[in-house]
Design a protein around this motif. Structure first.
Motif, PDB file in Angstrom:
ATOM      1  N   SER A  57       7.937  15.664  36.299  1.00  0.00           N
ATOM      2  CA  SER A  57       9.389  15.553  36.330  1.00  0.00           C
ATOM      3  C   SER A  57       9.961  16.264  37.554  1.00  0.00           C
ATOM      4  O   SER A  57      10.834  15.738  38.242  1.00  0.00           O
ATOM      5  CB  SER A  57       9.971  16.147  35.050  1.00  0.00           C
ATOM      6  OG  SER A  57      11.363  16.200  35.122  1.00  0.00           O
TER       7      SER A  57
ATOM      8  N   HIS B 157       9.164  14.251  40.732  1.00  0.00           N
ATOM      9  CA  HIS B 157      10.013  13.060  40.810  1.00  0.00           C
ATOM     10  C   HIS B 157      11.419  13.448  41.256  1.00  0.00           C
ATOM     11  O   HIS B 157      12.003  12.800  42.133  1.00  0.00           O
ATOM     12  CB  HIS B 157      10.056  12.354  39.454  1.00  0.00           C
ATOM     13  CG  HIS B 157      10.974  11.190  39.422  1.00  0.00           C
ATOM     14  ND1 HIS B 157      10.697   9.995  40.046  1.00  0.00           N
ATOM     15  CD2 HIS B 157      12.193  11.035  38.859  1.00  0.00           C
ATOM     16  CE1 HIS B 157      11.701   9.155  39.858  1.00  0.00           C
ATOM     17  NE2 HIS B 157      12.621   9.762  39.141  1.00  0.00           N
TER      18      HIS B 157
ATOM     19  N   SER C 179      11.401  14.428  44.974  1.00  0.00           N
ATOM     20  CA  SER C 179      11.247  13.294  45.882  1.00  0.00           C
ATOM     21  C   SER C 179      12.533  12.464  45.947  1.00  0.00           C
ATOM     22  O   SER C 179      12.918  11.986  47.025  1.00  0.00           O
ATOM     23  CB  SER C 179      10.061  12.420  45.482  1.00  0.00           C
ATOM     24  OG  SER C 179      10.300  11.765  44.268  1.00  0.00           O
ATOM     25  N   ARG C 180      13.213  12.284  44.818  1.00  0.00           N
ATOM     26  CA  ARG C 180      14.481  11.554  44.818  1.00  0.00           C
ATOM     27  C   ARG C 180      15.546  12.306  45.618  1.00  0.00           C
ATOM     28  O   ARG C 180      16.333  11.703  46.344  1.00  0.00           O
ATOM     29  CB  ARG C 180      14.978  11.318  43.387  1.00  0.00           C
ATOM     30  CG  ARG C 180      14.117  10.414  42.551  1.00  0.00           C
ATOM     31  CD  ARG C 180      14.176   8.999  42.989  1.00  0.00           C
ATOM     32  NE  ARG C 180      15.518   8.499  42.750  1.00  0.00           N
ATOM     33  CZ  ARG C 180      15.947   7.322  43.147  1.00  0.00           C
ATOM     34  NH1 ARG C 180      15.153   6.513  43.766  1.00  0.00           N
ATOM     35  NH2 ARG C 180      17.177   6.950  42.900  1.00  0.00           N
TER      36      ARG C 180
END
Length: 63
Positions: free
Chosen positions: A27, A30, A33-34
């Motif tokens: 999590s 992610h 990276s976003r």
């Protein structure tokens, strides 16, 4: 697994704890990276706005 006042206590070699840690790590990766992708888009967008002759639709296609 022992119940405590705050919830449950898991041993450090528990597979359930390892699964929770893996989910947490995935999590976090992610989300990071976003966030980086969003910053990159903002940076490029700001650079493209400074170039004369590039209209909104062209900027959207590039990004």
């Amino acid at each position: 697994m022992q119940a405590s006042e705050a919830g449950f206590s898991l041993s450090s070699d528990s597979t359930a704890l390892q699964l929770i840690e893996n989910i947490s790590n995935a999590s976090y990766k992610h989300t990071l990276s976003r966030y980086r992708q969003k910053l990159t888009t903002i940076r490029y967008s700001a650079s493209l706005k400074n170039i004369e002759g590039i209209r909104l639709k062209i900027r959207q296609k590039i990004l």
